[in-house]
Every structure is written in structure tokens, then in C-alpha cells.
Design a protein around this motif. Structure first.
Motif, PDB file in Angstrom:
ATOM      1  N   ARG A  14       4.503 -10.338 -51.132  1.00  0.00           N
ATOM      2  CA  ARG A  14       5.842 -10.750 -51.558  1.00  0.00           C
ATOM      3  C   ARG A  14       5.747 -12.178 -52.046  1.00  0.00           C
ATOM      4  N   ASP A  60       8.170 -15.394 -53.270  1.00  0.00           N
ATOM      5  CA  ASP A  60       9.460 -16.056 -53.428  1.00  0.00           C
ATOM      6  C   ASP A  60       9.230 -17.416 -54.062  1.00  0.00           C
ATOM      7  N   GLN A 120       7.092 -20.275 -52.407  1.00  0.00           N
ATOM      8  CA  GLN A 120       6.489 -19.746 -51.184  1.00  0.00           C
ATOM      9  C   GLN A 120       5.105 -19.178 -51.387  1.00  0.00           C
ATOM     10  N   ASN A 136      16.276  -9.936 -46.123  1.00  0.00           N
ATOM     11  CA  ASN A 136      16.370 -10.663 -47.388  1.00  0.00           C
ATOM     12  C   ASN A 136      15.337 -10.109 -48.365  1.00  0.00           C
ATOM     13  N   THR A 176      15.350  -9.479 -51.648  1.00  0.00           N
ATOM     14  CA  THR A 176      15.275  -9.911 -53.041  1.00  0.00           C
ATOM     15  C   THR A 176      14.047 -10.792 -53.233  1.00  0.00           C
ATOM     16  N   ALA A 177      13.104 -10.344 -54.065  1.00  0.00           N
ATOM     17  CA  ALA A 177      11.840 -11.055 -54.262  1.00  0.00           C
ATOM     18  C   ALA A 177      11.042 -10.354 -55.346  1.00  0.00           C
ATOM     19  N   ARG A 197      10.217  -6.646 -59.631  1.00  0.00           N
ATOM     20  CA  ARG A 197      11.241  -7.602 -59.177  1.00  0.00           C
ATOM     21  C   ARG A 197      12.396  -6.815 -58.574  1.00  0.00           C
TER      22      ARG A 197
END
Lengths: 112, 114
Positions: free
Chosen positions: B36, B38, B41, B84, B86-87, B110
Motif C-alpha cells: 500500500r 500513501d 509514506q 482507511n 483509500t490508497a 487506485r
């Protein structure tokens, strides 16, 4: 302390500049260090790898590892707008689990 | 052409829904991975598999599940338990035996939660 620390930038330079991208690492066990390049909205691709210490050169790119300071660097000479991307450092400590540990990535923009 | 394909490229999910991201490789690689990404990150490992019918949790496995029924396929399910989701999700594969474990990445999916 994270195993690989990387300054996320962003870094903006003029075309032709020498770029220096840096990471620090913890844990001094046997390992390989890699630089991946990731263009916007694409998957990363391996750019270069080095083993434990020393320099490796490939065209305009030089990867360097300094074991004494636990520093890994990527230098880009004569930078081009096509070098604009996110650069991710990573380390692989060997063993049987095949895991790579990535830094957070540095966003580089080379302005024409 | 050899490589890794991920589908779909963009995925929208409503809260409370499970979604499955596809990853297929024709490189004959043994190991496959899900990351993943972000903003700011880097890449964080969700799950990895070194062989068919076996997989291990990575650093952020909570709220995700995987299967590895075929060597070439490693789908990732994002469950409603992922707080969470969304990534940008990246799948990768590697061949056993290289000293530095070069990983080859797909183009990514996405995921956006509406």
C-alpha cells in the motif's frame, strides 16, 4: 527507529544539476541496497542496487553506500526533466522471507 | 510480453463494502507481494506469498485478506474492517534465487472510498 529513513523532499532542481538523494539505515547485518524509480501513477522499477559498501556507477547514476555512517546515496549527474520521479531507497537483508524494506521516497522535479 | 497486470486501474468503493483487487503475473515468479502506498509514506507491505497455498502477513495486514491458489495469481481483498482503505495498491513479484531479490511491480490500482 525505522529500518530505512528517507527525506521525502520534495526536491526541485534545474536541468543539468547534480542531484543527491539520501537515506540512512539501521541494522548492520549483511544486506543489499536498492534504488527504485517511480514515475507518477506507475509502479516502481529497479534503477540500481549495491551490496553493503562501495560505489556503483551506471551512466549518469551512481549509487553509494557508506557503512561507517549507515548512509546510502544516489547521485544523478546532468539531470534531465525525464528524471523527474519519486526515488525510493530499499534494503534487503537476505534470509528466507524475501522482504524488502522501503524508505518513504523522495519526489524529484527537474525543471527545463 | 512478460509482466504483471493489475486490475482495475481505478476502483471506487462505498463504505462497508468488500472489494477485490486483481494481480496476475506471467513471469513464472514464485513470490508475490501486496503493498500500500500513501502520500509521504512510501511502500508498506500488506501480505506476501512465497509459494502457492501459503502466505504471510506483512506490516499492515489488518483489514485485508489474500489467497494464492495459483502461482500466477495473488488477489487482495480489502474488507470493510479496513478503516482507511483509500490508497494506491501495488502488486509485485520476485524470482527465488537472486541475491538482491529484485521485485517487479505492476501498474497499481487506485482505490477510493466514497
Amino acid at each position: 527507529q525505522k529500518e530505512v529513513e528517507q527525506d521525502p523532499g520534495p526536491l526541485s532542481v534545474p536541468e543539468g544539476a547534480i542531484v543527491s538523494l539520501n537515506c540512512t539505515y539501521s541494522n548492520s547485518a549483511f544486506q543489499y541496497f536498492m534504488w527504485y524509480r517511480q514515475y507518477s501513477r506507475k509502479g516502481p522499477e529497479l534503477l540500481m542496487y549495491t551490496y553493503s559498501s562501495g560505489n556503483k556507477e551506471d551512466g549518469r547514476f551512481t549509487a553509494q553506500v557508506d557503512k561507517s555512517s549507515k548512509y546510502i546515496s544516489l547521485f544523478i549527474r546532468d539531470s534531465q526533466p525525464s528524471d523527474s520521479a519519486t526515488y525510493l531507497c530499499a534494503k534487503y537483508s537476505g534470509g528466507s522471507n524475501y522482504k524488502l524494506t522501503f524508505g518513504k521516497g523522495t519526489l524529484l522535479t527537474v525543471n527545463p | 510480453d512478460g509482466g504483471i497486470t493489475q486490475s482495475p486501474k481505478y476502483l471506487f468503493r462505498k463504505e462497508g463494502q468488500n472489494v477485490t483487487l486483481s494481480c496476475e503475473q506471467n513471469l513464472n515468479h514464485d513470490a508475490m507481494y501486496w503493498y500500500r502506498q500513501d502520500p509521504g509514506q512510501g511502500l508498506r507491505l500488506i501480505y506476501y506469498s512465497q509459494i502457492v497455498n501459503d502466505f504471510q502477513k506483512g506490516d499492515i495486514a489488518e483489514g485485508y485478506s489474500v489467497s494464492r491458489e495459483k502461482k500466477e495469481s495473488f488477489p487482495l481483498t480489502v474488507t470493510s474492517a479496513q478503516k482507511n482503505p483509500t490508497a494506491f495498491y501495488l502488486c509485485a513479484s520476485s524470482i527465488e534465487g537472486t541475491a538482491y531479490n529484485e521485485q517487479f511491480f505492476g501498474p497499481g490500482t487506485r482505490l477510493t472510498v466514497l
